[in-house]
Design a protein around this motif. Sequence first.
Motif, PDB file in Angstrom:
ATOM      1  N   TRP A  76     -13.061   4.103   8.031  1.00 24.52           N
ATOM      2  CA  TRP A  76     -11.714   4.573   8.312  1.00 24.52           C
ATOM      3  C   TRP A  76     -10.796   4.391   7.109  1.00 24.52           C
ATOM      4  CZ3 TRP A  76     -13.294   7.003  12.253  1.00 24.52           C
ATOM      5  CH2 TRP A  76     -14.126   6.416  13.180  1.00 24.52           C
ATOM      6  N   ARG A  77     -11.318   4.686   5.949  1.00 28.90           N
ATOM      7  CA  ARG A  77     -10.526   4.538   4.727  1.00 28.90           C
ATOM      8  C   ARG A  77      -9.523   5.687   4.616  1.00 28.90           C
ATOM      9  NH1 ARG A  77     -12.195   0.777   1.438  1.00 28.90           N
ATOM     10  NH2 ARG A  77     -11.245   1.748  -0.367  1.00 28.90           N
ATOM     11  N   ARG A  78      -8.378   5.395   4.016  1.00 34.29           N
ATOM     12  CA  ARG A  78      -7.334   6.407   3.865  1.00 34.29           C
ATOM     13  C   ARG A  78      -6.991   6.589   2.392  1.00 34.29           C
ATOM     14  NH1 ARG A  78      -1.148   5.596   6.012  1.00 34.29           N
ATOM     15  NH2 ARG A  78      -0.256   7.467   5.053  1.00 34.29           N
TER      16      ARG A  78
ATOM     17  N   LYS B 196     -13.212  -2.801   2.821  1.00 37.45           N
ATOM     18  CA  LYS B 196     -13.080  -2.110   4.121  1.00 37.45           C
ATOM     19  C   LYS B 196     -13.985  -0.877   4.101  1.00 37.45           C
ATOM     20  CE  LYS B 196      -9.917   0.321   7.147  1.00 37.45           C
ATOM     21  NZ  LYS B 196      -8.582   0.881   7.332  1.00 37.45           N
TER      22      LYS B 196
ATOM     23  N   ALA C 187       0.864  -1.178   0.000  1.00 37.51           N
ATOM     24  CA  ALA C 187       0.000   0.000   0.000  1.00 37.51           C
ATOM     25  C   ALA C 187       0.904   1.232   0.000  1.00 37.51           C
ATOM     26  CB  ALA C 187      -0.889  -0.001   1.240  1.00 37.51           C
TER      27      ALA C 187
ATOM     28  N   TYR D  99      -5.224   3.318   0.183  1.00 38.11           N
ATOM     29  CA  TYR D  99      -4.533   2.408   1.096  1.00 38.11           C
ATOM     30  C   TYR D  99      -5.346   1.176   1.476  1.00 38.11           C
ATOM     31  CZ  TYR D  99      -0.797   5.766   1.876  1.00 38.11           C
ATOM     32  OH  TYR D  99       0.277   6.605   1.703  1.00 38.11           O
ATOM     33  N   ASP D 100      -6.630   1.143   1.163  1.00 37.54           N
ATOM     34  CA  ASP D 100      -7.487   0.093   1.712  1.00 37.54           C
ATOM     35  C   ASP D 100      -8.106  -0.800   0.657  1.00 37.54           C
ATOM     36  OD1 ASP D 100      -7.397   1.169   4.482  1.00 37.54           O
ATOM     37  OD2 ASP D 100      -8.354   2.881   3.500  1.00 37.54           O
TER      38      ASP D 100
END
Length: 189
Positions: free
Chosen positions: A179-181, A176, A80, A171-172
């Motif tokens: 709280w995803r980035r 998911k 990631a 990143y996810d």
Amino acid sequence: MFGMIRNSLFGSVEGWPCQVRSRGEKEEVTYEERTCEGGKFATVEVAGKQFDEASKEAVLKLLKYVGGTNDKGVGMGMTAPVSITAFPDEDGSLQQKVKVSLRIPSQYQDSPPRPGDESIQIEEREGMTIYSTQFGGYAKEEDYVNYAAKLRSALGSEAAYRKDFYLCNGYDPPMKPYWRRNEVWFVKE
């Protein structure tokens, strides 16, 4: 096949090695300056399609590659972020061309397996210093364009960075929900 991809997605995810050099906040935009290591990346280019569709197509190819569709038949595990190079037009909108990249996991950096898919290239990249801003949710083209504009305005005219492209990073894994980035990166000149 999907079992292999699923295992590579749910195993541990290796991050791209970056050091934070400084943090700033301006006009309600928080941003960081980081130095990121270079290395070998698996890359797919897609042209002639909208950003979201092109990105999805390229990401699926890269997931198959790291999931085992390569000359060694090895599931390498996931890294990631997934990094999408976007090419802005004069008006800030994105051209119909993306380049999607994944950093090859450390243990395969020296000799990455050859992709089974000819559209995947293995590229050697230099380290870079970036300006980055972060946001949540399921990122789409308009989110990246919005946050790129916010980062541009927060950095003002003082900061020197590449204007011909920027990096859109996720990143996810898709499953998911919270709280995803996501991040927009400008590459410092």
